[in-house]
Scaffold this motif. Structure first.
Motif, PDB file in Angstrom:
ATOM      1  N   PRO A 105      -3.112  -0.278 -16.570  1.00  0.00           N
ATOM      2  CA  PRO A 105      -3.678   0.890 -17.178  1.00  0.00           C
ATOM      3  C   PRO A 105      -4.642   1.873 -16.078  1.00  0.00           C
ATOM      4  N   GLY A 106      -5.171   0.828 -15.127  1.00  0.00           N
ATOM      5  CA  GLY A 106      -5.991   1.656 -13.978  1.00  0.00           C
ATOM      6  C   GLY A 106      -5.272   2.180 -13.176  1.00  0.00           C
ATOM      7  N   TYR A 107      -3.874   1.776 -12.818  1.00  0.00           N
ATOM      8  CA  TYR A 107      -2.816   2.577 -12.180  1.00  0.00           C
ATOM      9  C   TYR A 107      -2.324   3.765 -12.857  1.00  0.00           C
ATOM     10  N   ALA A 108      -1.979   3.558 -14.014  1.00  0.00           N
ATOM     11  CA  ALA A 108      -1.440   4.767 -14.803  1.00  0.00           C
ATOM     12  C   ALA A 108      -2.756   5.614 -14.739  1.00  0.00           C
ATOM     13  N   GLY A 109      -3.960   5.506 -15.139  1.00  0.00           N
ATOM     14  CA  GLY A 109      -4.859   6.417 -15.117  1.00  0.00           C
ATOM     15  C   GLY A 109      -5.138   7.018 -13.882  1.00  0.00           C
ATOM     16  N   ALA A 110      -5.110   6.278 -12.617  1.00  0.00           N
ATOM     17  CA  ALA A 110      -4.954   6.887 -11.235  1.00  0.00           C
ATOM     18  C   ALA A 110      -3.988   7.804 -11.041  1.00  0.00           C
ATOM     19  N   VAL A 111      -2.876   7.612 -11.428  1.00  0.00           N
ATOM     20  CA  VAL A 111      -1.735   8.523 -11.353  1.00  0.00           C
ATOM     21  C   VAL A 111      -2.063  10.145 -12.288  1.00  0.00           C
ATOM     22  N   LEU A 112      -2.443   9.736 -13.386  1.00  0.00           N
ATOM     23  CA  LEU A 112      -2.845  10.826 -14.263  1.00  0.00           C
ATOM     24  C   LEU A 112      -4.018  11.602 -13.514  1.00  0.00           C
ATOM     25  N   ALA A 113      -5.170  10.890 -12.916  1.00  0.00           N
ATOM     26  CA  ALA A 113      -6.032  11.557 -12.521  1.00  0.00           C
ATOM     27  C   ALA A 113      -5.608  12.226 -11.186  1.00  0.00           C
ATOM     28  N   GLY A 114      -4.903  11.988 -10.637  1.00  0.00           N
ATOM     29  CA  GLY A 114      -4.522  12.717  -9.403  1.00  0.00           C
ATOM     30  C   GLY A 114      -3.474  13.855  -9.404  1.00  0.00           C
ATOM     31  N   TRP A 136       0.768  -1.336   0.090  1.00  0.00           N
ATOM     32  CA  TRP A 136       0.087   0.025   0.059  1.00  0.00           C
ATOM     33  C   TRP A 136       0.801   1.265   0.160  1.00  0.00           C
ATOM     34  N   VAL A 137       1.728   1.380   0.739  1.00  0.00           N
ATOM     35  CA  VAL A 137       2.591   2.439   1.047  1.00  0.00           C
ATOM     36  C   VAL A 137       3.358   2.747  -0.259  1.00  0.00           C
ATOM     37  N   THR A 138       3.884   1.685  -0.811  1.00  0.00           N
ATOM     38  CA  THR A 138       4.677   1.955  -2.178  1.00  0.00           C
ATOM     39  C   THR A 138       3.988   2.430  -3.248  1.00  0.00           C
ATOM     40  N   ILE A 139       2.659   1.701  -3.186  1.00  0.00           N
ATOM     41  CA  ILE A 139       1.972   2.265  -4.254  1.00  0.00           C
ATOM     42  C   ILE A 139       1.519   3.683  -4.008  1.00  0.00           C
ATOM     43  N   VAL A 140       1.015   4.116  -3.132  1.00  0.00           N
ATOM     44  CA  VAL A 140       0.660   5.487  -2.842  1.00  0.00           C
ATOM     45  C   VAL A 140       1.822   6.394  -3.054  1.00  0.00           C
ATOM     46  N   VAL A 141       3.147   6.041  -2.539  1.00  0.00           N
ATOM     47  CA  VAL A 141       4.368   6.863  -2.525  1.00  0.00           C
ATOM     48  C   VAL A 141       4.570   7.213  -4.067  1.00  0.00           C
ATOM     49  N   LEU A 142       4.883   6.082  -4.769  1.00  0.00           N
ATOM     50  CA  LEU A 142       5.074   6.049  -6.044  1.00  0.00           C
ATOM     51  C   LEU A 142       3.981   6.993  -6.987  1.00  0.00           C
ATOM     52  N   GLY A 143       2.717   6.374  -6.653  1.00  0.00           N
ATOM     53  CA  GLY A 143       1.723   7.030  -7.432  1.00  0.00           C
ATOM     54  C   GLY A 143       1.819   8.628  -7.276  1.00  0.00           C
ATOM     55  N   ALA A 144       1.907   9.198  -5.975  1.00  0.00           N
ATOM     56  CA  ALA A 144       2.020  10.629  -5.613  1.00  0.00           C
ATOM     57  C   ALA A 144       3.178  11.334  -6.318  1.00  0.00           C
ATOM     58  N   ALA A 145       4.337  10.534  -6.278  1.00  0.00           N
ATOM     59  CA  ALA A 145       5.340  11.094  -6.742  1.00  0.00           C
ATOM     60  C   ALA A 145       5.499  11.326  -8.346  1.00  0.00           C
ATOM     61  N   ALA A 146       4.845  10.081  -8.939  1.00  0.00           N
ATOM     62  CA  ALA A 146       4.614  10.182 -10.406  1.00  0.00           C
ATOM     63  C   ALA A 146       3.613  11.183 -10.885  1.00  0.00           C
ATOM     64  N   GLY A 147       2.614  11.604  -9.772  1.00  0.00           N
ATOM     65  CA  GLY A 147       1.634  12.511 -10.305  1.00  0.00           C
ATOM     66  C   GLY A 147       2.276  14.149 -10.152  1.00  0.00           C
ATOM     67  N   SER A 148       3.432  14.139  -9.340  1.00  0.00           N
ATOM     68  CA  SER A 148       4.084  15.334  -9.264  1.00  0.00           C
ATOM     69  C   SER A 148       4.864  15.594 -10.426  1.00  0.00           C
ATOM     70  N   ALA A 149       5.458  14.531 -10.822  1.00  0.00           N
ATOM     71  CA  ALA A 149       6.371  14.534 -12.143  1.00  0.00           C
ATOM     72  C   ALA A 149       5.706  15.016 -13.397  1.00  0.00           C
ATOM     73  N   LEU A 168      -1.319  17.420  -3.110  1.00  0.00           N
ATOM     74  CA  LEU A 168      -0.831  15.980  -2.475  1.00  0.00           C
ATOM     75  C   LEU A 168      -1.713  15.019  -1.712  1.00  0.00           C
ATOM     76  N   TRP A 169      -2.258  15.920  -0.782  1.00  0.00           N
ATOM     77  CA  TRP A 169      -3.137  15.209   0.266  1.00  0.00           C
ATOM     78  C   TRP A 169      -4.160  14.319  -0.264  1.00  0.00           C
ATOM     79  N   TRP A 170      -4.676  15.045  -1.560  1.00  0.00           N
ATOM     80  CA  TRP A 170      -5.845  14.223  -2.167  1.00  0.00           C
ATOM     81  C   TRP A 170      -5.430  13.267  -2.902  1.00  0.00           C
ATOM     82  N   ARG A 171      -4.000  13.215  -3.647  1.00  0.00           N
ATOM     83  CA  ARG A 171      -3.485  12.071  -4.188  1.00  0.00           C
ATOM     84  C   ARG A 171      -3.320  10.960  -3.290  1.00  0.00           C
ATOM     85  N   VAL A 172      -2.811  11.166  -2.011  1.00  0.00           N
ATOM     86  CA  VAL A 172      -2.815  10.059  -1.110  1.00  0.00           C
ATOM     87  C   VAL A 172      -4.069   9.593  -0.974  1.00  0.00           C
ATOM     88  N   VAL A 173      -5.269  10.531  -0.577  1.00  0.00           N
ATOM     89  CA  VAL A 173      -6.472   9.880  -0.300  1.00  0.00           C
ATOM     90  C   VAL A 173      -6.854   8.978  -1.682  1.00  0.00           C
TER      91      VAL A 173
END
Length: 224
Positions: free
Chosen positions: A132-141, A45-58, A146-151
């Motif tokens: 694709p579901g995760y990639a879409g979630a990263v783009l959507a966030g 869970w933590v890895t998915i959230v951290v990587l997704g939030a960081a990728a969203g910033s990138a 940042l807080w809302w990306r984590v949620v």
């Protein structure tokens, strides 16, 4: 934010993946304790959230330069790229149809080692970028704080990795045996429908890309 969370929930359904639960059940059969299951689930869970939030910033940082780069690419290059993509996808679909559904794989019991659990949990999280579901979630966030990306990514995780979450809860109550039996039955029943759906999606994407190639060559515009 309700629209954003509903998007993340829908993308969680698209990204549903039972692999983490299957791996954890194999470790439980090999002697893993409840603490191991909690660590595996938490690290995933933590890895998915951290990587997704960081990728969203990138994505947010490079969006402007990417738009400029895309606009500078000549039309013929896009047409060639789409033709190549269509050929690859059609070949993939034909290979799948020719090979059919492979034999069902049984996950053998594995001894519980904490370092192995942590490594596999993190590795599964990294592999989510191919989903694709995760990639879409990263783009959507990417457009949200940042807080809302984590949620949002946590909501995505609870849905996409719900099988692993259920295994973790069941292990806490000492009820992994019936969960394992149910999951095995479900996967056995779902293999053909999921295989058919995957092949159909490849064909649909191939057709859409072919249409887009023709439209781009004749009008200079992509499919809306």
């Amino acid at each position: 934010m309700a629209r954003y969370l509903s998007q993340m929930a829908a993308l969680g359904v698209v990204g549903f993946d039972p692999l983490g639960a299957i791996v954890m059940l194999a470790f439980i059969a090999g002697g893993a304790h409840f603490a191991h299951t909690v660590v595996f689930t938490a690290v995933n869970w933590v890895t998915i959230v951290v990587l997704g939030a960081a990728a969203g910033s990138a994505v947010d940082l490079v969006a402007g330069p990417l738009r400029h780069w895309f606009s500078s690419v000549p039309r013929w290059a896009w047409i060639v790229a789409e033709i190549v993509a269509v050929i690859v996808l059609v070949s993939w679909a034909l290979v799948r149809l020719r090979a059919g559904i492979g034999p069902e794989k049984q996950q053998s019991a594995r001894p519980a080692r904490l370092w192995m659990l942590i490594g596999i949990a993190a590795g599964l999280a990294v592999s989510m970028f191919a989903d694709p579901g995760y990639a879409g979630a990263v783009l959507a966030g990417a457009a949200h704080p940042l807080w809302w990306r984590v949620v949002g990514l946590t909501l995505w995780y609870l849905i996409a990795m719900s099988a692993l979450v259920v295994v973790c809860i069941a292990d806490g109550f000492g009820a992994t045996a019936p969960v394992s039996a149910w999951m095995h039955r479900w996967l056995s029943r779902s293999r053909r429908p999921l295989w058919t759906l995957g092949t159909a999606l490849i064909v649909v994407v191939s057709v859409l890309l072919a249409i887009d190639t023709v439209l781009l060559a004749t009008t200079g515009r992509f499919v809306p």
